[in-house]
Design a protein around this motif. Structure first.
Motif, short mmCIF file in Angstrom:
data_model
loop_
_atom_site.label_atom_id
_atom_site.label_comp_id
_atom_site.label_asym_id
_atom_site.label_seq_id
_atom_site.Cartn_x
_atom_site.Cartn_y
_atom_site.Cartn_z
N GLN A 172 39.84 -50.57 106.41
CA GLN A 172 40.89 -49.61 106.73
C GLN A 172 40.38 -48.19 106.89
O GLN A 172 41.10 -47.35 107.43
N GLY A 173 39.18 -47.90 106.45
CA GLY A 173 38.68 -46.52 106.50
C GLY A 173 38.31 -46.08 107.90
O GLY A 173 38.24 -46.88 108.83
N PRO A 174 38.06 -44.79 108.05
CA PRO A 174 37.63 -44.27 109.35
C PRO A 174 36.23 -44.75 109.68
O PRO A 174 35.47 -45.15 108.79
N GLY A 175 35.90 -44.74 110.98
CA GLY A 175 34.57 -45.18 111.37
C GLY A 175 34.38 -45.25 112.87
O GLY A 175 35.19 -44.73 113.64
N ILE A 176 33.32 -45.91 113.25
CA ILE A 176 32.93 -46.11 114.64
C ILE A 176 33.00 -47.60 114.93
O ILE A 176 32.64 -48.42 114.08
N PHE A 177 33.44 -47.95 116.13
CA PHE A 177 33.39 -49.36 116.52
C PHE A 177 32.74 -49.49 117.89
O PHE A 177 32.75 -48.56 118.69
N GLY A 218 42.51 -45.25 110.70
CA GLY A 218 41.27 -45.93 110.37
C GLY A 218 40.99 -47.10 111.30
O GLY A 218 41.71 -47.35 112.28
N LEU A 219 39.91 -47.82 110.99
CA LEU A 219 39.42 -48.88 111.86
C LEU A 219 40.44 -50.00 112.08
O LEU A 219 40.68 -50.41 113.21
N ARG A 220 41.03 -50.50 111.01
CA ARG A 220 41.95 -51.63 111.17
C ARG A 220 43.12 -51.27 112.09
O ARG A 220 43.44 -52.02 113.01
N LYS A 221 43.73 -50.15 111.87
CA LYS A 221 44.88 -49.75 112.68
C LYS A 221 44.47 -49.49 114.13
O LYS A 221 45.13 -49.92 115.06
N GLN A 222 43.34 -48.80 114.33
CA GLN A 222 42.88 -48.50 115.69
C GLN A 222 42.53 -49.78 116.45
O GLN A 222 42.91 -49.94 117.61
N ILE A 223 41.83 -50.68 115.80
CA ILE A 223 41.44 -51.94 116.45
C ILE A 223 42.67 -52.82 116.71
O ILE A 223 42.78 -53.44 117.77
N GLN A 224 43.62 -52.84 115.78
CA GLN A 224 44.86 -53.61 116.00
C GLN A 224 45.60 -53.07 117.21
O GLN A 224 46.05 -53.84 118.07
N GLU A 225 45.73 -51.75 117.32
CA GLU A 225 46.41 -51.16 118.47
C GLU A 225 45.66 -51.45 119.77
O GLU A 225 46.27 -51.73 120.80
N PHE A 226 44.33 -51.41 119.70
CA PHE A 226 43.51 -51.71 120.88
C PHE A 226 43.75 -53.15 121.34
O PHE A 226 43.93 -53.42 122.53
N MET A 227 43.77 -54.09 120.40
CA MET A 227 43.99 -55.50 120.74
C MET A 227 45.42 -55.71 121.26
O MET A 227 45.62 -56.44 122.23
N ASP A 228 46.40 -55.07 120.65
CA ASP A 228 47.78 -55.16 121.13
C ASP A 228 47.88 -54.63 122.56
O ASP A 228 48.58 -55.21 123.40
#
Length: 168
Positions: free
Chosen positions: A29-34, A92-102
């Motif tokens: 859930q924390g901030p980061g780079i993907f 954070g990562l989880r929310k950003q990646i979830q939105e990206f996948m959606d």
């Protein structure tokens, strides 16, 4: 040195999950780079229309010649992005990646970055990896990865249309 799966692993990236098999609750859930990576032997086939949702009534699709011009044939990394903590500290990562996948599944969202990913026919075969960073270091880290990629390949990854700059 080119940014590859091996160099990302050495740098502390984890995950490396294929989109189609991603379990979002396993993303920190924390901030980061993907990073979004293509598998060995991946051949890009560009769709005429993106699978991504619209954003402010704008179609995310680009013409085939524009997509081909962005492709970096020798690179395995297709996108390098960040997930900040957000103004409320709840992103954070989880929310950003979830939105990206959606977004890739056609849902309207505020995600506009990396939209070129969703114009690849086999986008769900791509993989995503991540690395957590303290919130204060995310912008600098993203800018550093972009600079390293440009140093190696002479341009940004395929789906990065804007180069990140470290903010003071």
């Amino acid at each position: 040195m080119p940014i590859t799966k091996k160099t990302l692993l050495q740098d502390g990236f984890t995950g490396f999950r294929v989109f189609d098999e991603l379990e979002i609750m396993r993303v920190p859930q924390g901030p980061g780079i993907f990073a979004i990576l293509q598998p060995e032997g991946f051949e890009p086939v560009f769709l005429a229309k993106s699978t991504a949702g619209t954003f402010r009534k704008k179609d995310p699709s680009l013409k085939k010649d524009a997509l081909e011009a962005e492709w970096v044939p020798e690179a395995r990394v297709l996108y390098l992005g960040k997930a900040s903590a957000g103004s409320q500290g709840n992103r954070g990562l989880r929310k950003q990646i979830q939105e990206f996948m959606d977004y890739g599944r056609g849902r309207p969202t505020v995600v506009w970055d990396a939209r070129l990913i969703w114009q690849l026919r086999d986008a769900m075969e791509l993989a995503i990896a991540w690395k957590e960073f303290p919130a204060a270091e995310v912008n600098k880290a993203e800018a550093g990865y972009h600079a390293d990629f440009v140093d190696s390949y002479g341009r940004l990854p395929y789906a990065n249309l804007v180069r990140a700059r470290a903010k003071n």
